[in-house]
Scaffold this motif. Structure first.
Motif, PDB file in Angstrom:
ATOM      1  N   ALA A  80       0.831  -1.213   0.000  1.00 22.75           N
ATOM      2  CA  ALA A  80       0.000   0.000   0.000  1.00 22.75           C
ATOM      3  C   ALA A  80       0.863   1.260   0.000  1.00 22.75           C
ATOM      4  O   ALA A  80       0.556   2.238  -0.692  1.00 22.75           O
ATOM      5  N   ALA A  81       1.943   1.256   0.756  1.00 22.63           N
ATOM      6  CA  ALA A  81       2.843   2.410   0.793  1.00 22.63           C
ATOM      7  C   ALA A  81       3.517   2.623  -0.561  1.00 22.63           C
ATOM      8  O   ALA A  81       3.672   3.758  -1.015  1.00 22.63           O
ATOM      9  N   GLN A  82       3.901   1.529  -1.222  1.00 22.66           N
ATOM     10  CA  GLN A  82       4.520   1.649  -2.544  1.00 22.66           C
ATOM     11  C   GLN A  82       3.539   2.198  -3.566  1.00 22.66           C
ATOM     12  O   GLN A  82       3.895   3.039  -4.399  1.00 22.66           O
ATOM     13  N   VAL A  83       2.297   1.740  -3.522  1.00 18.66           N
ATOM     14  CA  VAL A  83       1.287   2.223  -4.475  1.00 18.66           C
ATOM     15  C   VAL A  83       1.058   3.718  -4.263  1.00 18.66           C
ATOM     16  O   VAL A  83       1.045   4.498  -5.221  1.00 18.66           O
ATOM     17  N   LYS A  84       0.880   4.122  -3.020  1.00 18.52           N
ATOM     18  CA  LYS A  84       0.659   5.539  -2.707  1.00 18.52           C
ATOM     19  C   LYS A  84       1.828   6.392  -3.207  1.00 18.52           C
ATOM     20  O   LYS A  84       1.635   7.430  -3.839  1.00 18.52           O
ATOM     21  N   GLN A  85       3.049   5.952  -2.958  1.00 19.00           N
ATOM     22  CA  GLN A  85       4.228   6.702  -3.388  1.00 19.00           C
ATOM     23  C   GLN A  85       4.353   6.703  -4.910  1.00 19.00           C
ATOM     24  O   GLN A  85       4.734   7.717  -5.510  1.00 19.00           O
ATOM     25  N   ALA A  86       4.045   5.588  -5.553  1.00 13.07           N
ATOM     26  CA  ALA A  86       4.134   5.529  -7.017  1.00 13.07           C
ATOM     27  C   ALA A  86       3.178   6.526  -7.662  1.00 13.07           C
ATOM     28  O   ALA A  86       3.534   7.203  -8.636  1.00 13.07           O
ATOM     29  N   TYR A  87       1.967   6.648  -7.126  1.00 16.43           N
ATOM     30  CA  TYR A  87       1.025   7.632  -7.675  1.00 16.43           C
ATOM     31  C   TYR A  87       1.462   9.053  -7.352  1.00 16.43           C
ATOM     32  O   TYR A  87       1.244   9.967  -8.156  1.00 16.43           O
ATOM     33  N   ALA A  88       2.106   9.269  -6.216  1.00 14.89           N
ATOM     34  CA  ALA A  88       2.682  10.586  -5.922  1.00 14.89           C
ATOM     35  C   ALA A  88       3.796  10.888  -6.924  1.00 14.89           C
ATOM     36  O   ALA A  88       3.904  12.016  -7.435  1.00 14.89           O
ATOM     37  N   LEU A 122      -5.371  -0.424  -4.958  1.00 13.39           N
ATOM     38  CA  LEU A 122      -5.182   0.154  -6.288  1.00 13.39           C
ATOM     39  C   LEU A 122      -6.306   1.130  -6.616  1.00 13.39           C
ATOM     40  O   LEU A 122      -6.061   2.263  -7.039  1.00 13.39           O
ATOM     41  N   THR A 123      -7.537   0.702  -6.413  1.00 17.18           N
ATOM     42  CA  THR A 123      -8.693   1.543  -6.737  1.00 17.18           C
ATOM     43  C   THR A 123      -8.694   2.822  -5.915  1.00 17.18           C
ATOM     44  O   THR A 123      -8.913   3.919  -6.445  1.00 17.18           O
ATOM     45  N   ARG A 124      -8.452   2.720  -4.635  1.00 20.85           N
ATOM     46  CA  ARG A 124      -8.438   3.894  -3.750  1.00 20.85           C
ATOM     47  C   ARG A 124      -7.436   4.935  -4.244  1.00 20.85           C
ATOM     48  O   ARG A 124      -7.738   6.131  -4.302  1.00 20.85           O
ATOM     49  N   ASN A 125      -6.256   4.496  -4.635  1.00 20.20           N
ATOM     50  CA  ASN A 125      -5.225   5.431  -5.078  1.00 20.20           C
ATOM     51  C   ASN A 125      -5.528   6.042  -6.434  1.00 20.20           C
ATOM     52  O   ASN A 125      -5.279   7.225  -6.651  1.00 20.20           O
ATOM     53  N   VAL A 126      -6.077   5.257  -7.345  1.00 17.62           N
ATOM     54  CA  VAL A 126      -6.439   5.786  -8.665  1.00 17.62           C
ATOM     55  C   VAL A 126      -7.527   6.840  -8.524  1.00 17.62           C
ATOM     56  O   VAL A 126      -7.446   7.924  -9.109  1.00 17.62           O
ATOM     57  N   VAL A 127      -8.546   6.539  -7.747  1.00 16.74           N
ATOM     58  CA  VAL A 127      -9.646   7.489  -7.563  1.00 16.74           C
ATOM     59  C   VAL A 127      -9.152   8.760  -6.872  1.00 16.74           C
ATOM     60  O   VAL A 127      -9.571   9.866  -7.221  1.00 16.74           O
ATOM     61  N   LYS A 128      -8.232   8.629  -5.931  1.00 10.55           N
ATOM     62  CA  LYS A 128      -7.689   9.806  -5.239  1.00 10.55           C
ATOM     63  C   LYS A 128      -6.974  10.732  -6.222  1.00 10.55           C
ATOM     64  O   LYS A 128      -7.100  11.947  -6.153  1.00 10.55           O
ATOM     65  N   VAL A 129      -6.235  10.171  -7.166  1.00 13.92           N
ATOM     66  CA  VAL A 129      -5.478  10.981  -8.123  1.00 13.92           C
ATOM     67  C   VAL A 129      -6.363  11.486  -9.266  1.00 13.92           C
ATOM     68  O   VAL A 129      -6.277  12.643  -9.659  1.00 13.92           O
ATOM     69  N   PHE A 130      -7.244  10.628  -9.795  1.00 17.88           N
ATOM     70  CA  PHE A 130      -7.963  10.957 -11.022  1.00 17.88           C
ATOM     71  C   PHE A 130      -9.415  11.372 -10.816  1.00 17.88           C
ATOM     72  O   PHE A 130     -10.040  11.869 -11.750  1.00 17.88           O
ATOM     73  N   GLY A 131      -9.965  11.156  -9.641  1.00 19.40           N
ATOM     74  CA  GLY A 131     -11.363  11.542  -9.403  1.00 19.40           C
ATOM     75  C   GLY A 131     -12.301  10.839 -10.360  1.00 19.40           C
ATOM     76  O   GLY A 131     -12.225   9.627 -10.534  1.00 19.40           O
ATOM     77  N   GLU A 132     -13.159  11.602 -11.009  1.00 18.18           N
ATOM     78  CA  GLU A 132     -14.130  11.025 -11.940  1.00 18.18           C
ATOM     79  C   GLU A 132     -13.572  10.870 -13.347  1.00 18.18           C
ATOM     80  O   GLU A 132     -14.206  10.243 -14.190  1.00 18.18           O
ATOM     81  N   THR A 133     -12.402  11.450 -13.629  1.00 19.58           N
ATOM     82  CA  THR A 133     -11.800  11.342 -14.956  1.00 19.58           C
ATOM     83  C   THR A 133     -10.863  10.145 -14.971  1.00 19.58           C
ATOM     84  O   THR A 133      -9.642  10.281 -14.995  1.00 19.58           O
ATOM     85  N   LEU A 134     -11.448   8.966 -14.904  1.00 19.67           N
ATOM     86  CA  LEU A 134     -10.661   7.743 -14.795  1.00 19.67           C
ATOM     87  C   LEU A 134     -10.101   7.338 -16.158  1.00 19.67           C
ATOM     88  O   LEU A 134     -10.856   7.168 -17.114  1.00 19.67           O
ATOM     89  N   PRO A 135      -8.784   7.170 -16.260  1.00 17.85           N
ATOM     90  CA  PRO A 135      -8.195   6.756 -17.530  1.00 17.85           C
ATOM     91  C   PRO A 135      -8.504   5.290 -17.839  1.00 17.85           C
ATOM     92  O   PRO A 135      -8.913   4.536 -16.958  1.00 17.85           O
TER      93      PRO A 135
END
Length: 161
Positions: A80-88, A122-135
C-alpha cells in the motif's frame, strides 16, 4: 541564400497569401472523451474507464513506469505504501511535463504477485489521483519488477494538447 531560409520564406509567404494562422486549441478541444458502454461491465467502481478517446492532433507524452521509491530512492516493503508513493511520483512527473491528471488517457500498472486483496488499494489510489476522470487502465500481474523489493509500478500515456 541557404536552403533552410528559403523554406522558411516559402512558409511565411504561404501563410501570408492564404490567410492561414496557426491553430490554437481551446480547453474543450483538448479534453479526453471517457467511454463506458452500457452493454459492458461498468469499470468505474474499480478505478478505470473502458476507453478514452484523445482529441484530434493531440501531442502525446509517455511517462515511464513509476515505482514506490521516495526522492531518496528508499522503498517501503509495504504494498500500500509503494502504491501511494508511485502515484505521488506519477503526479510529480505529470507536473514536470506541465500536465494534469485529467490529461492521462491510459495507465498500465504492474503488480508483483497480484491477488484480489490488492484491488482495493489500487482503486483507492487511482480514484484519489484521477477523481471522476478515470483513464483507461490495464493491470498486468508480474512475478517481479526491475528491482526485487518493488511490488508496484505505473506508467502513463498523457495527452498534452
Amino acid at each position: 541564400m541557404s536552403r533552410a531560409i528559403k523554406h522558411l520564406l516559402i512558409g511565411v509567404l504561404f501563410i501570408m497569401t492564404t490567410g492561414l494562422t496557426p491553430a490554437t486549441a481551446s480547453e474543450s478541444d483538448r479534453k479526453l472523451t471517457i467511454v463506458n458502454p452500457q452493454n459492458l461491465y461498468d469499470p468505474t467502481p474499480n478505478g478505470y474507464s473502458t476507453a478514452v478517446i484523445t482529441p484530434p492532433n493531440a501531442r502525446i507524452a509517455y511517462i515511464s513506469g513509476q515505482g514506490g521509491q521516495d526522492a531518496t530512492g528508499s522503498l517501503s516493503p509495504d504494498f500500500a505504501a509503494q502504491v501511494k508513493q508511485a502515484y505521488a511520483n506519477l503526479t510529480t512527473a505529470l507536473t514536470g511535463i506541465g500536465a494534469r491528471p485529467d490529461q492521462v488517457a491510459k495507465l498500465t500498472v504492474f503488480v508483483v504477485d497480484h491477488d484480489m486483496s490488492k484491488l482495493e488499494v489500487l482503486t483507492r489510489n487511482v480514484v484519489k489521483v484521477f477523481g471522476e476522470t478515470l483513464p483507461a487502465q490495464t493491470l498486468v500481474p508480474v512475478p517481479k519488477l526491475a528491482i526485487d523489493p518493488m511490488l508496484f509500478e505505473v506508467e502513463a500515456v498523457v495527452v498534452l494538447d
